[in-house]
Design a protein around this motif. Structure first.
Motif, PDB file in Angstrom:
ATOM      1  N   UNK A  94       3.460  20.447   5.645  1.00 21.75           N
ATOM      2  CA  UNK A  94       3.417  19.747   6.844  1.00 21.75           C
ATOM      3  C   UNK A  94       4.683  18.788   7.532  1.00 21.75           C
ATOM      4  N   UNK A  95       5.043  19.099   8.485  1.00 23.35           N
ATOM      5  CA  UNK A  95       6.086  18.024   8.887  1.00 23.35           C
ATOM      6  C   UNK A  95       7.269  17.936   8.066  1.00 23.35           C
ATOM      7  N   UNK A  96       7.794  18.755   7.350  1.00 20.40           N
ATOM      8  CA  UNK A  96       8.629  18.818   6.554  1.00 20.40           C
ATOM      9  C   UNK A  96      10.031  19.482   7.171  1.00 20.40           C
ATOM     10  N   UNK A  97      11.375  18.868   6.598  1.00 19.02           N
ATOM     11  CA  UNK A  97      12.641  19.550   7.059  1.00 19.02           C
ATOM     12  C   UNK A  97      13.371  20.009   5.860  1.00 19.02           C
ATOM     13  N   UNK A  98      13.353  21.616   5.757  1.00 20.06           N
ATOM     14  CA  UNK A  98      14.153  22.114   4.808  1.00 20.06           C
ATOM     15  C   UNK A  98      15.261  22.839   5.206  1.00 20.06           C
ATOM     16  N   UNK A  99      16.356  22.816   4.543  1.00 18.33           N
ATOM     17  CA  UNK A  99      17.638  23.550   5.054  1.00 18.33           C
ATOM     18  C   UNK A  99      18.452  23.858   3.601  1.00 18.33           C
ATOM     19  N   UNK A 100      19.193  25.018   3.563  1.00 17.08           N
ATOM     20  CA  UNK A 100      19.926  25.165   2.756  1.00 17.08           C
ATOM     21  C   UNK A 100      19.332  25.734   1.452  1.00 17.08           C
ATOM     22  N   UNK A 101      18.363  26.424   1.542  1.00 18.51           N
ATOM     23  CA  UNK A 101      17.537  27.221   0.191  1.00 18.51           C
ATOM     24  C   UNK A 101      17.883  28.622   0.589  1.00 18.51           C
ATOM     25  N   UNK A 115       0.811  25.825   6.791  1.00 20.41           N
ATOM     26  CA  UNK A 115       2.197  25.624   7.130  1.00 20.41           C
ATOM     27  C   UNK A 115       2.462  25.392   8.315  1.00 20.41           C
ATOM     28  N   UNK A 116       2.652  24.231   8.675  1.00 23.19           N
ATOM     29  CA  UNK A 116       2.617  23.540  10.198  1.00 23.19           C
ATOM     30  C   UNK A 116       3.440  22.642  10.367  1.00 23.19           C
ATOM     31  N   UNK A 117       4.283  22.829  11.522  1.00 24.49           N
ATOM     32  CA  UNK A 117       5.158  21.599  12.040  1.00 24.49           C
ATOM     33  C   UNK A 117       6.252  21.482  11.205  1.00 24.49           C
ATOM     34  N   UNK A 118       6.984  22.509  10.689  1.00 20.47           N
ATOM     35  CA  UNK A 118       7.884  22.069   9.707  1.00 20.47           C
ATOM     36  C   UNK A 118       9.189  22.679  10.665  1.00 20.47           C
ATOM     37  N   UNK A 119      10.380  22.023  10.276  1.00 19.25           N
ATOM     38  CA  UNK A 119      11.743  22.586  10.716  1.00 19.25           C
ATOM     39  C   UNK A 119      12.500  23.269   9.440  1.00 19.25           C
ATOM     40  N   UNK A 120      12.533  24.420   9.700  1.00 22.26           N
ATOM     41  CA  UNK A 120      13.292  25.378   8.731  1.00 22.26           C
ATOM     42  C   UNK A 120      14.588  26.190   9.343  1.00 22.26           C
ATOM     43  N   UNK A 121      15.778  25.571   8.818  1.00 20.82           N
ATOM     44  CA  UNK A 121      16.755  26.160   9.427  1.00 20.82           C
ATOM     45  C   UNK A 121      18.135  26.202   8.323  1.00 20.82           C
ATOM     46  N   UNK A 122      19.008  26.965   8.816  1.00 25.56           N
ATOM     47  CA  UNK A 122      19.921  27.219   7.786  1.00 25.56           C
ATOM     48  C   UNK A 122      19.776  27.823   6.580  1.00 25.56           C
ATOM     49  N   UNK A 123      18.849  28.286   6.291  1.00 26.33           N
ATOM     50  CA  UNK A 123      18.693  28.876   4.757  1.00 26.33           C
ATOM     51  C   UNK A 123      19.018  30.226   4.827  1.00 26.33           C
ATOM     52  N   UNK A 124      19.382  30.859   3.433  1.00 25.43           N
ATOM     53  CA  UNK A 124      20.127  31.819   3.255  1.00 25.43           C
ATOM     54  C   UNK A 124      19.578  33.299   3.434  1.00 25.43           C
ATOM     55  N   UNK A 125      18.042  33.190   3.437  1.00 26.21           N
ATOM     56  CA  UNK A 125      17.365  34.338   3.798  1.00 26.21           C
ATOM     57  C   UNK A 125      16.135  33.910   4.819  1.00 26.21           C
ATOM     58  N   UNK A 126      15.109  33.538   4.256  1.00 30.20           N
ATOM     59  CA  UNK A 126      14.013  33.261   5.130  1.00 30.20           C
ATOM     60  C   UNK A 126      13.551  31.728   5.487  1.00 30.20           C
ATOM     61  N   UNK A 127      12.953  31.720   6.656  1.00 30.41           N
ATOM     62  CA  UNK A 127      12.383  30.072   6.803  1.00 30.41           C
ATOM     63  C   UNK A 127      11.200  30.082   6.023  1.00 30.41           C
ATOM     64  N   UNK A 128      10.222  30.879   6.642  1.00 26.09           N
ATOM     65  CA  UNK A 128       8.883  30.926   5.524  1.00 26.09           C
ATOM     66  C   UNK A 128       8.610  32.356   5.337  1.00 26.09           C
ATOM     67  N   UNK A 129       8.206  32.681   3.823  1.00 22.83           N
ATOM     68  CA  UNK A 129       8.138  33.717   3.221  1.00 22.83           C
ATOM     69  C   UNK A 129       6.706  33.944   2.516  1.00 22.83           C
ATOM     70  N   UNK A 130       5.813  34.708   3.251  1.00 24.06           N
ATOM     71  CA  UNK A 130       4.428  34.579   2.494  1.00 24.06           C
ATOM     72  C   UNK A 130       4.050  35.927   2.225  1.00 24.06           C
ATOM     73  N   UNK A 131       3.805  35.969   0.633  1.00 17.00           N
ATOM     74  CA  UNK A 131       3.514  37.190   0.065  1.00 17.00           C
ATOM     75  C   UNK A 131       2.097  37.419  -0.577  1.00 17.00           C
ATOM     76  N   UNK A 132       1.366  38.380  -0.623  1.00 17.75           N
ATOM     77  CA  UNK A 132       0.280  38.505  -1.223  1.00 17.75           C
ATOM     78  C   UNK A 132      -0.765  37.639  -1.043  1.00 17.75           C
ATOM     79  N   UNK A 133      -1.106  37.243   0.213  1.00 16.75           N
ATOM     80  CA  UNK A 133      -1.942  35.999   0.326  1.00 16.75           C
ATOM     81  C   UNK A 133      -2.838  36.275   1.689  1.00 16.75           C
TER      82      UNK A 133
END
Length: 395
Positions: free
Chosen positions: A141-148, A162-180
């Motif tokens: 929650x409430x996180x800022x992730x970039x550059x992954x 997965x709530x209230x996050x800023x996901x920017x400038x990552x090489x492939x996906x912002x969020x990526x949910x699998x087998x869940x």
């Protein structure tokens, strides 16, 4: 009344959480195995160079206000070295933590109901920012992730939030949910990532209230829903993507109340091995090059009650895709002719004479949406190029 004596005081002392106060520069790795430990790191910096820099290996640990610099150097996507590693850490809390210069920021394994809140992290480009594996009920929650590579990557972790996050400038996906399953992805801002966002190979997931925009690579999309069952895509904004929303082999998916603005293609329904069934209702399509492309001949798509800036307002069903768009979905190489005078003229005539259109994917309750003046030349080139590369990639 008998006096209580000293035992309540002793009991309170026994139940009080132990506290570890970190100060200044601390050399890692640091391994914590005390259940319920509270780590106060305000102003402290924990540094590491090998493996995981901070290991949390007991339930109920809280880490607050710490800066972690370095880890690694292992960048394996599925087993990266992380600034903070949680294992057997049920109900642990990371709050207002900063991570720099580490392959992964947080790696969570076998740690149900752990919480990552207010994380600030910048990656090195090859690993996930937050990796969650086999951990039900985790919250990010409430996180800022970039550059992954992926900002948040999830496997086999039901009932996550997965709530209230800023996901920017990552090489492939912002969020990526699998087998869940039962995952709630809500109110995130995901922008300008290399490909987009994805929810794959799961069931009963909810993607709601997110803003997904600026994914403009030739095969970029706001969201890919692939091989999902009963998943809901609701009240999101898809804007300025090559492809807004892609449904691939998705069954029983409901797409409703979303806004699609200025995408190359707003909604694409395609197949790889299986087929698609979807309910598309109450969405708004505005300023897209194409509102709908379908290259799954057997798709069962119920399209009803949406708003379109191309709808005529006449009491006739509106088809949110033209004859050339349907042909283009099956033969993307024909995109080279999209600007030809014949195709442009035909699409103009279709827009004014709905009776010329087919009715297989018609919206019987379409509503007109006010048009705005836009320049779409660049989107046309990018959208058509994306269609060709998508077709080549799948071939």
């Amino acid at each position: 009344m008998r006096p209580l004596g000293w035992w309540p005081l002793f009991l309170g002392m026994a139940l009080a959480a132990p506290v570890l106060q970190l100060r200044g520069e601390v050399e890692g790795p640091l391994v914590l195995t005390t259940p319920g430990l509270v780590v106060e790191g305000e102003g402290a910096v924990l540094r590491g160079k090998e493996g995981h820099t901070l290991r949390l290996l007991a339930p109920g640990i809280t880490v607050r206000g710490l800066k972690v610099v370095g880890a690694g150097p292992g960048e394996d996507f599925f087993e990266p070295d992380a600034a903070i590693y949680l294992r057997g850490c049920e109900g642990c809390l990371l709050e207002e933590v900063t991570v720099e210069e580490a392959p992964a920021a947080v790696r969570v394994e076998d740690s149900p109901r752990a919480v990552v809140r207010g994380l600030r992290a910048k990656g090195l480009g090859e690993s996930p920012g937050v990796l969650v594996y086999g951990s039900p009920g985790v919250r990010v929650e409430g996180s800022h992730l970039l550059g992954y590579m992926d900002a948040i990557y999830v496997e086999y972790s039901p009932d996550m939030v997965i709530r209230g996050n800023l996901l920017e400038g990552n090489g492939r996906y912002g969020f990526h949910v699998m087998f869940s399953w039962g995952v709630r992805v809500e109110e995130n801002l995901s922008r300008a990532n290399g490909v987009g966002n994805a929810v794959m190979h799961g069931a009963q997931n909810r993607v709601r209230g997110n803003r997904l925009y600026g994914h403009k690579s030739p095969v970029g999309y706001g969201l890919l829903v692939q091989d999902e069952r009963g998943t809901e895509v609701r009240e999101n904004l898809f804007a300025e993507n090559t492809l807004g929303l892609v449904l691939m082999d998705a069954q029983g998916v409901r797409v409703w109340g979303n806004g699609f603005q200025e995408n190359g293609t707003a909604l694409r329904i395609t197949r790889e091995r299986g087929g698609n069934s979807a309910w598309v209702e109450g969405n708004a399509f505005q300023g897209n090059l194409y509102d709908l492309l379908v290259d799954d001949p057997g798709a069962k798509a119920k399209v009803v009650g949406n708003r379109y800036d191309r709808a005529s307002g006449l009491p006739v069903p509106h088809l949110p895709t033209g004859a050339f768009a349907l042909l283009l979905a099956r033969q993307p190489e024909l995109s080279l002719f999209a600007l030809s005078p014949g195709v442009v003229l035909w699409e103009a005539v279709e827009a004014q004479v709905p009776g010329l259109r087919g009715v297989a994917l018609a919206d019987p309750a379409a509503q007109p949406l006010a048009k705005e003046v836009r320049t779409q030349g660049g989107w046309l080139v990018l959208g058509l190029l994306g269609g060709v590369l998508w077709w080549r990639w799948r071939a």
